[in-house]
Motif scaffolding. Structure first.
Motif, PDB file in Angstrom:
ATOM      1  N   ILE A   1      12.859 -68.749  15.282  1.00  0.00           N
ATOM      2  CA  ILE A   1      13.880 -69.525  14.566  1.00  0.00           C
ATOM      3  C   ILE A   1      15.171 -69.589  15.385  1.00  0.00           C
ATOM      4  O   ILE A   1      15.777 -70.661  15.537  1.00  0.00           O
ATOM      5  CB  ILE A   1      14.126 -68.912  13.163  1.00  0.00           C
ATOM      6  CG1 ILE A   1      12.867 -69.075  12.287  1.00  0.00           C
ATOM      7  CG2 ILE A   1      15.350 -69.547  12.487  1.00  0.00           C
ATOM      8  CD1 ILE A   1      12.425 -70.504  12.031  1.00  0.00           C
TER       9      ILE A   1
ATOM     10  N   ARG B   1      16.552 -59.596  23.411  1.00  0.00           N
ATOM     11  CA  ARG B   1      16.018 -58.304  23.817  1.00  0.00           C
ATOM     12  C   ARG B   1      14.876 -58.548  24.799  1.00  0.00           C
ATOM     13  O   ARG B   1      15.129 -58.723  25.977  1.00  0.00           O
ATOM     14  CB  ARG B   1      15.552 -57.542  22.561  1.00  0.00           C
ATOM     15  CG  ARG B   1      15.527 -56.063  22.746  1.00  0.00           C
ATOM     16  CD  ARG B   1      15.416 -55.313  21.440  1.00  0.00           C
ATOM     17  NE  ARG B   1      14.289 -55.747  20.594  1.00  0.00           N
ATOM     18  CZ  ARG B   1      13.985 -55.171  19.440  1.00  0.00           C
ATOM     19  NH1 ARG B   1      14.703 -54.157  18.996  1.00  0.00           N
ATOM     20  NH2 ARG B   1      12.954 -55.598  18.717  1.00  0.00           N
ATOM     21  N   SER B   2      13.622 -58.660  24.291  1.00  0.00           N
ATOM     22  CA  SER B   2      12.492 -58.751  25.234  1.00  0.00           C
ATOM     23  C   SER B   2      12.544 -60.020  26.090  1.00  0.00           C
ATOM     24  O   SER B   2      12.042 -60.015  27.214  1.00  0.00           O
ATOM     25  CB  SER B   2      11.172 -58.682  24.477  1.00  0.00           C
ATOM     26  OG  SER B   2      11.082 -59.766  23.587  1.00  0.00           O
TER      27      SER B   2
ATOM     28  N   ASN C   1      13.882 -64.535   5.713  1.00  0.00           N
ATOM     29  CA  ASN C   1      13.092 -64.762   4.504  1.00  0.00           C
ATOM     30  C   ASN C   1      13.292 -63.576   3.563  1.00  0.00           C
ATOM     31  O   ASN C   1      13.638 -62.478   4.001  1.00  0.00           O
ATOM     32  CB  ASN C   1      11.602 -64.838   4.856  1.00  0.00           C
ATOM     33  CG  ASN C   1      11.128 -66.255   5.175  1.00  0.00           C
ATOM     34  OD1 ASN C   1      11.690 -67.232   4.679  1.00  0.00           O
ATOM     35  ND2 ASN C   1      10.099 -66.362   5.987  1.00  0.00           N
TER      36      ASN C   1
ATOM     37  N   THR D   1       8.022 -72.322  12.955  1.00  0.00           N
ATOM     38  CA  THR D   1       8.090 -72.358  14.419  1.00  0.00           C
ATOM     39  C   THR D   1       7.450 -71.095  14.978  1.00  0.00           C
ATOM     40  O   THR D   1       7.322 -70.100  14.267  1.00  0.00           O
ATOM     41  CB  THR D   1       9.553 -72.411  14.907  1.00  0.00           C
ATOM     42  OG1 THR D   1      10.227 -71.237  14.444  1.00  0.00           O
ATOM     43  CG2 THR D   1      10.298 -73.618  14.395  1.00  0.00           C
TER      44      THR D   1
ATOM     45  N   GLU E   1       7.478 -57.860   7.625  1.00  0.00           N
ATOM     46  CA  GLU E   1       8.623 -57.949   6.702  1.00  0.00           C
ATOM     47  C   GLU E   1       8.168 -57.737   5.260  1.00  0.00           C
ATOM     48  O   GLU E   1       8.415 -58.581   4.399  1.00  0.00           O
ATOM     49  CB  GLU E   1       9.253 -59.343   6.815  1.00  0.00           C
ATOM     50  CG  GLU E   1      10.082 -59.573   8.028  1.00  0.00           C
ATOM     51  CD  GLU E   1      10.696 -60.973   8.028  1.00  0.00           C
ATOM     52  OE1 GLU E   1       9.934 -61.966   7.956  1.00  0.00           O
ATOM     53  OE2 GLU E   1      11.920 -61.066   8.116  1.00  0.00           O
TER      54      GLU E   1
END
Ligand SMILES: NC(=O)C1=CN([C@@H]2O[C@H](COP(=O)(O)OP(=O)(O)OC[C@H]3O[C@@H](n4cnc5c(N)ncnc54)[C@H](OP(=O)(O)O)[C@@H]3O)[C@@H](O)[C@H]2O)C=CC1
Ligand SMILES: CC(C)(CO)C(=O)C(=O)O
Length: 335
Positions: free
Chosen positions: A11, A31-32, A103, A150, A287
């Protein structure tokens, strides 16, 4: 407008590329994939296959290095907000707007002018230990509902499956200058960003789908379309939604659509794997608390039974535990 996007994932990347191409000054806190973005910017593959390569986006791993921005788009997963909450202060000045784009039931649900008997209540499932509320003043926050689907297909590349709508709303429901200005900036970047005076109702409408389809997909490895078309899983999703509706109603929220229409909307997304299924397949933490645990917590708070949601939650908790164990074993094998 200076925009910091915390989380250069599916996102965050979608928003960042389009906003940068529309002329905004975009910095990812990454980060990664920080190195990939620093080396070659961020790529977006639109729904119709058009590729946009933004070289103007910046990336850093450090919020301190990034400094204060006018807008912060918080696009990490819900369980990733707590661990970064204390660091967010580096991005936030007196007038900074922070848009929460997760979300699930947000950590600020009963804050920012909610009123009533639950005003100020903190939900442990949305904000474990109160880390977020302790570090982020809700006066900076604009709520949001993320409708598009996405995926981050490679480090630095996001693919749009469908959608471009990001609903926005002040926590107190006002049509403030800042929320209208943000909506215009998003519109200029090609998004639909309607401003609602009841962001909590929009959140519930989206959550109806996430609290049911996401765990069902994670348990069955089925796509949205398949869950909606298979009568038994469709019925389970509908029962879970019915239980959630009772809770929402007790909190003063009504749904502008019926359950059948909501399920039809999810079916239209097609053969899409929910983000929870993608996380399960990739062995990433899920999540679960923000999407499902929070609804159960609200059920307990309002004295509402949630037998279907409880059952799916129990199965998911065991799945999450098994995945964690498997990841632990993999980490040991790789050591
Ligand atoms: N993708 C979708 O289709 C949809 C997603 N949503 C919601 O949007 C939110 C974001 O999801 P999504 O974009 O898919 O998630 P992703 O996992 O794709 O993106 C999250 C990003 O945040 C990064 N991140 C996590 N912690 C940190 C940190 N401490 N510092 C810097 N970066 C960090 C991750 O980096 P790393 O790779 O290092 O872990 C990752 O790149 C979720 O709440 C999701 O439910 C809502 C609707 C649809
Ligand atoms: C399925 C989708 C894209 C929309 O309901 C979503 O929110 C998710 O995958 O978490």
């Amino acid at each position: 407008m200076s925009i910091a996007i915390v989380g250069a994932g599916a996102i965050g990347g979608y928003l960042g590329v389009r906003l940068a191409e529309a002329g905004e000054d975009v910095t990812f806190i990454a980060r990664s994939n920080a190195a990939a973005i620093q080396a070659d910017g961020m790529r977006l593959i639109e729904e119709d296959g058009t590729e946009i390569h933004s070289k103007s986006v910046k990336a850093t791993r450090s919020m301190q290095e990034a400094g204060v921005h006018e807008v912060v788009l918080l696009t990490v997963k819900a369980h990733q907000v707590g661990p970064i909450a204390a660091d967010l202060k580096h991005l936030i000045g007196p007038d900074t707007v922070v848009v929460t784009m997760q979300n699930g039931i947000p950590w600020w649900y009963f804050m920012g002018g909610h009123g009533g008997e639950y005003a100020g209540t903190r939900l442990e499932s949305a904000d474990p230990g109160g880390l977020i509320a302790d570090n982020l003043d809700p006066k900076h926050v604009i709520g949001s509902v993320v409708y598009p689907a996405t995926v981050l297909s490679d480090p630095g590349t996001v693919k749009v499956i469908e959608g471009n709508r990001f609903g926005l709303g002040e926590l107190d429901g006002s049509k403030s200058e800042r929320v209208l200005a943000l909506s215009q900036r998003l519109a200029k970047a090609g998004f639909r960003a309607p401003v609602t005076s009841d962001i909590r109702a929009e959140i519930w409408l989206k959550l109806w789908g996430n609290l049911s389809f996401n765990p069902i997909s994670a348990l069955t490895h089925a796509t949205l379309e398949d869950i909606c078309r298979f009568p038994d899983t469709r019925a389970i999703a509908a029962e879970m939604m019915r239980e959630a509706e009772v809770i929402a109603n007790k909190l003063g929220v009504t749904f502008r659509l019926g359950i059948d229409k909501r399920i039809a909307g999810a079916e239209k997304v097609g053969p899409h794997k929910t983000s929870m299924l993608q996380d399960v397949e990739a062995g990433r933490p899920i999540e679960l608390e923000a999407l499902v645990g929070s609804v159960i917590e609200l059920g307990r708070l309002t004295g509402t039974p949630t037998p279907h949601i409880d059952t799916v939650f129990a199965l998911m908790r065991l799945l999450a535990q098994s995945l964690e164990r498997a990841q632990g074993r993999l980490a040991i094998q790789g050591a």
